[in-house]
Design a protein around this motif. Structure first.
Motif, PDB file in Angstrom:
ATOM      1  N   ALA A  94       0.831  -1.199   0.000  1.00 47.16           N
ATOM      2  CA  ALA A  94       0.000   0.000   0.000  1.00 47.16           C
ATOM      3  C   ALA A  94       0.867   1.249   0.000  1.00 47.16           C
ATOM      4  O   ALA A  94       0.657   2.176  -0.785  1.00 47.16           O
ATOM      5  CB  ALA A  94      -0.915  -0.018   1.219  1.00 47.16           C
ATOM      6  N   ARG A  95       1.854   1.245   0.850  1.00 49.86           N
ATOM      7  CA  ARG A  95       2.744   2.393   0.933  1.00 49.86           C
ATOM      8  C   ARG A  95       3.444   2.611  -0.406  1.00 49.86           C
ATOM      9  O   ARG A  95       3.459   3.716  -0.942  1.00 49.86           O
ATOM     10  CB  ARG A  95       3.784   2.174   2.039  1.00 49.86           C
ATOM     11  CG  ARG A  95       4.189   3.442   2.732  1.00 49.86           C
ATOM     12  CD  ARG A  95       5.194   3.226   3.854  1.00 49.86           C
ATOM     13  NE  ARG A  95       5.399   1.846   4.262  1.00 49.86           N
ATOM     14  CZ  ARG A  95       4.831   1.287   5.333  1.00 49.86           C
ATOM     15  NH1 ARG A  95       4.003   1.973   6.088  1.00 49.86           N
ATOM     16  NH2 ARG A  95       5.083   0.029   5.635  1.00 49.86           N
ATOM     17  N   ALA A  96       3.982   1.536  -0.953  1.00 51.98           N
ATOM     18  CA  ALA A  96       4.714   1.646  -2.210  1.00 51.98           C
ATOM     19  C   ALA A  96       3.820   2.145  -3.342  1.00 51.98           C
ATOM     20  O   ALA A  96       4.260   2.901  -4.219  1.00 51.98           O
ATOM     21  CB  ALA A  96       5.322   0.297  -2.584  1.00 51.98           C
ATOM     22  N   ALA A  97       2.572   1.723  -3.315  1.00 53.11           N
ATOM     23  CA  ALA A  97       1.669   2.107  -4.409  1.00 53.11           C
ATOM     24  C   ALA A  97       0.990   3.442  -4.130  1.00 53.11           C
ATOM     25  O   ALA A  97       0.301   3.994  -4.987  1.00 53.11           O
ATOM     26  CB  ALA A  97       0.633   1.010  -4.621  1.00 53.11           C
ATOM     27  N   GLY A  98       1.154   3.941  -2.928  1.00 52.87           N
ATOM     28  CA  GLY A  98       0.523   5.196  -2.569  1.00 52.87           C
ATOM     29  C   GLY A  98      -0.988   5.104  -2.452  1.00 52.87           C
ATOM     30  O   GLY A  98      -1.720   6.037  -2.767  1.00 52.87           O
ATOM     31  N   VAL A  99      -1.454   3.949  -1.991  1.00 49.74           N
ATOM     32  CA  VAL A  99      -2.897   3.793  -1.771  1.00 49.74           C
ATOM     33  C   VAL A  99      -3.115   3.230  -0.380  1.00 49.74           C
ATOM     34  O   VAL A  99      -2.153   2.956   0.341  1.00 49.74           O
ATOM     35  CB  VAL A  99      -3.517   2.832  -2.801  1.00 49.74           C
ATOM     36  CG1 VAL A  99      -3.366   3.359  -4.207  1.00 49.74           C
ATOM     37  CG2 VAL A  99      -2.887   1.455  -2.672  1.00 49.74           C
ATOM     38  N   SER A 100      -4.340   3.038  -0.022  1.00 51.82           N
ATOM     39  CA  SER A 100      -4.606   2.491   1.303  1.00 51.82           C
ATOM     40  C   SER A 100      -4.483   0.978   1.285  1.00 51.82           C
ATOM     41  O   SER A 100      -4.583   0.335   0.242  1.00 51.82           O
ATOM     42  CB  SER A 100      -6.007   2.862   1.766  1.00 51.82           C
ATOM     43  OG  SER A 100      -6.940   1.985   1.181  1.00 51.82           O
ATOM     44  N   LEU A 101      -4.258   0.460   2.474  1.00 50.60           N
ATOM     45  CA  LEU A 101      -4.145  -0.977   2.645  1.00 50.60           C
ATOM     46  C   LEU A 101      -5.359  -1.682   2.063  1.00 50.60           C
ATOM     47  O   LEU A 101      -5.253  -2.694   1.376  1.00 50.60           O
ATOM     48  CB  LEU A 101      -4.030  -1.243   4.143  1.00 50.60           C
ATOM     49  CG  LEU A 101      -3.695  -2.619   4.662  1.00 50.60           C
ATOM     50  CD1 LEU A 101      -3.183  -2.480   6.090  1.00 50.60           C
ATOM     51  CD2 LEU A 101      -4.908  -3.517   4.662  1.00 50.60           C
ATOM     52  N   LYS A 102      -6.512  -1.128   2.327  1.00 50.09           N
ATOM     53  CA  LYS A 102      -7.744  -1.788   1.878  1.00 50.09           C
ATOM     54  C   LYS A 102      -7.849  -1.837   0.357  1.00 50.09           C
ATOM     55  O   LYS A 102      -8.436  -2.768  -0.202  1.00 50.09           O
ATOM     56  CB  LYS A 102      -8.967  -1.067   2.458  1.00 50.09           C
ATOM     57  CG  LYS A 102     -10.275  -1.814   2.239  1.00 50.09           C
ATOM     58  CD  LYS A 102     -10.311  -3.118   3.013  1.00 50.09           C
ATOM     59  CE  LYS A 102     -10.810  -4.284   2.195  1.00 50.09           C
ATOM     60  NZ  LYS A 102     -12.251  -4.372   2.085  1.00 50.09           N
ATOM     61  N   THR A 103      -7.293  -0.853  -0.295  1.00 46.35           N
ATOM     62  CA  THR A 103      -7.333  -0.872  -1.754  1.00 46.35           C
ATOM     63  C   THR A 103      -6.518  -2.034  -2.298  1.00 46.35           C
ATOM     64  O   THR A 103      -6.919  -2.703  -3.251  1.00 46.35           O
ATOM     65  CB  THR A 103      -6.800   0.458  -2.307  1.00 46.35           C
ATOM     66  OG1 THR A 103      -7.648   1.504  -1.858  1.00 46.35           O
ATOM     67  CG2 THR A 103      -6.784   0.450  -3.818  1.00 46.35           C
ATOM     68  N   VAL A 104      -5.400  -2.284  -1.655  1.00 38.98           N
ATOM     69  CA  VAL A 104      -4.609  -3.447  -2.056  1.00 38.98           C
ATOM     70  C   VAL A 104      -5.439  -4.710  -1.885  1.00 38.98           C
ATOM     71  O   VAL A 104      -5.521  -5.556  -2.778  1.00 38.98           O
ATOM     72  CB  VAL A 104      -3.322  -3.548  -1.218  1.00 38.98           C
ATOM     73  CG1 VAL A 104      -2.538  -4.774  -1.624  1.00 38.98           C
ATOM     74  CG2 VAL A 104      -2.486  -2.298  -1.369  1.00 38.98           C
ATOM     75  N   SER A 105      -6.071  -4.799  -0.750  1.00 35.13           N
ATOM     76  CA  SER A 105      -6.941  -5.953  -0.503  1.00 35.13           C
ATOM     77  C   SER A 105      -8.010  -6.043  -1.575  1.00 35.13           C
ATOM     78  O   SER A 105      -8.298  -7.127  -2.097  1.00 35.13           O
ATOM     79  CB  SER A 105      -7.574  -5.822   0.887  1.00 35.13           C
ATOM     80  OG  SER A 105      -8.613  -6.751   1.052  1.00 35.13           O
ATOM     81  N   ASN A 106      -8.582  -4.914  -1.923  1.00 31.29           N
ATOM     82  CA  ASN A 106      -9.633  -4.913  -2.938  1.00 31.29           C
ATOM     83  C   ASN A 106      -9.117  -5.391  -4.290  1.00 31.29           C
ATOM     84  O   ASN A 106      -9.797  -6.138  -4.994  1.00 31.29           O
ATOM     85  CB  ASN A 106     -10.223  -3.506  -3.072  1.00 31.29           C
ATOM     86  CG  ASN A 106     -11.131  -3.176  -1.907  1.00 31.29           C
ATOM     87  OD1 ASN A 106     -11.642  -4.072  -1.226  1.00 31.29           O
ATOM     88  ND2 ASN A 106     -11.330  -1.896  -1.655  1.00 31.29           N
TER      89      ASN A 106
END
Lengths: 334, 334
Positions: free
Chosen positions: B9-21
């Motif tokens: 999430a940090r690396a992609a600059g999004v929230s943790l939940k977005t990665v999960s999504n």
DNA sequence: ACACTTTTCTGCAACGATGTATCCAGATGC
DNA sequence: GCATCTGGATACATCGTTGCAGAAAAGTGT
């Protein structure tokens, strides 16, 4: 739904952590408290959630076993024993079949399988030492059965060379001079086939019998491969008076083909195998073979792996264990 | 240590939940965002932590397989196939050996093993239907191979009666009149032995051949049991011209003993088995046996269990599947 | 009675993911 | 121009444990 530690804590009138402490045999707990907790556990029928425990602790108490094919009798018998030994020490075994394919072996080393287990029992068939050494993570890995000479790895193996030599010597002592070998490629130097072939050549050399490449038949390691390999050999007109199958399945397949074609075993051709699977004893004629100390291999490999997992075994160099073997002389090559 | 969703999430600059999504194929994600996440995953070499996922979701994507002994060839071959089928649908198989002991079967149903798996493939040998029905929890359970006639359970089995009858009829058609049966107790009515014995009796009745209890030899189901059972029969002086081993291992053990003692197979005594394990084809003489549709059993049982686990199959009554069989007529009983 | 250990127990954070609720931005409707 | 809707992202709580730090209770010595 399920009973959790929290429920137990409430029922016993203690904190959640105390329940955890009881379960983990923490030293400083009053007997009375401990008893209260145990009673509550018994009453509620609490069972620890292994997944949660595993997430928190990072241990799963599962060992991975990577082999080519569980239906191969040697592996089936080995897996069965490994499970029994592991079970006695509180571990489970999760099996992964690689079909001896490089891609599958790699995915067993790197993929989700590795995550699920605390350590790996690995039978490499396609991968070489360097590739294995490159694996991510640092969970313990014990090499099984295969002889990858490498101080980086723990290894539990059998005396491939010595046993093959002894078996060949036995066939020579029985007067056989043209001993076909099934299951090895000439150039193949690593792994069981190469080592067993080496033992064969050493025995020939010791007896001053010429080595004839025409007698070396590469093939798979299953019954059907043995049958077709010996069939091809018969068809080719190469003369031979014994067959040494580098594993039992192979040897039994070969023996079947010989008998089908009217070749008498052992009168015309003696047949020997390697592994001493249960089937060998009950074949007709019973198969002469090498018992490679499977019991010992199972016990020591699981023992070593668990010692690594639990940090009991700490040597930097790979531990190297070689099980003893025994020739089982039976009717197929008396 | 390991890369987590947070790192991605940090690396992609999004929230943790977005990665999960992204990982869970959530519908509403901009392609650009999705790509950023996927790139970060690739770059960091992120792998989802299965334990955490399992804790949160309550699913492990593991199926349990309970059987008596993995080294028995039929089970080894079955387990191998089951694993392959399960793997194709993204599941793993965790094997538990019960040694056919009631205590072990119970602990497989109730203990930690149940927790680790999403569903069970169960080969009951010691437990009866009611005991199995009493199990805690409600994870799907598919009965395997055994015929516990009970609408409460899903069941994938083989045509035990029909196949045994067909095999017996084949032996009768070959002129055999005194067919010994190895592996069944007289009174045993449930489970494969009883059913196969029933098929045998039906075939005798259809051919108006008298049933002689002296020909029924109870025994274990392994090679050594077959050998000693037929040995005892020979010693007892009971006359017989065929042996029907209720599984192949048994039959092969018996055949070995017959040959050792100088009884000719099939001239003096025909031998037939049940299971069509690979070994049967390559025995000498090759073993006549019943191929019980193992491929079909493996596919349908795993399919059914996964359908139950995923909620695709919802029928209230147990689903009942019976695989077709085929006689394999070979040299041991032509 | 006081300081000081030792024993016994507790609370909080964390393991790494997912479900629920929510929030924000832009599009749409009137 | 303001309310309404929807796509796209986020925050927070949660799954059931265990590690860590620390509090409370009990024992010890002077």
């Amino acid at each position: 739904m399920a009973v959790t530690m929290n429920d137990v804590a409430r029922a016993a009138g203690v904190s959640l952590k105390t329940v955890s402490n009881v379960l983990n045999d923490y030293e400083f707990i009053r007997p009375a408290t401990k008893q209260k907790v145990l009673d509550a556990i018994a009453e509620l029928g609490y069972e620890a959630n292994l997944t949660a425990r595993s997430l928190r602790s990072g241990k799963s108490r599962m060992l991975g076993l990577v082999l080519s094919d569980l239906s191969a009798p040697y592996y089936a018998e080995l897996a069965s024993r490994l499970m029994t030994v592991a079970s006695a020490r509180g571990y489970r075994v999760l099996v992964e079949q690689s079909a001896a394919l490089e891609a599958n072996e790699l995915s067993a080393l790197h993929g989700p399988f590795r995550q699920l287990t605390d350590g790996l029992l690995f039978t490499p068939l396609a991968l070489d030492a360097d590739t294995v050494a490159d694996r991510r993570g640092s969970k313990p890995l014990v090499m099984l059965g295969e002889h990858i000479e490498d101080p980086r790895f723990d290894l539990v193996t059998m005396k491939n060379i010595g046993a093959a030599q002894a078996m060949t010597a036995h066939l020579l002592a029985g007067g056989r001079r043209r001993i076909a070998v099934l299951g090895a490629a000439m150039e193949d130097d690593a792994g069981s086939p190469g080592l067993r072939l080496t033992g064969y050549r050493e025995a020939l050399a010791a007896a001053a019998v010429d080595f004839d490449p025409a007698l070396i038949v590469p093939s798979g390691w299953r019954r059907d491969a043995g049958a077709s390999a010996v069939g091809a050999l018969l068809d080719s007109g190469v003369v031979f008076d014994a067959v040494f199958g580098l594993n039992d399945a192979l040897a039994l397949g070969a023996m079947h083909e010989l008998l089908i074609r009217g070749v008498k075993v052992p009168q015309d051709v003696a047949v020997a195998g390697f592994d001493d699977i249960d089937e060998a004893r009950f074949a007709s004629p019973a198969l002469t073979t090498v018992a490679p100390g499977m019991e010992e291999i199972a016990e020591r490999s699981v023992g070593l792996l668990i010692d690594r997992v639990e940090g009991t075994e700490t040597s930097d160099e790979g531990v190297h264990i070689e099980a003893g073997f025994e020739l089982k002389i039976r009717a197929s090559a008396p």
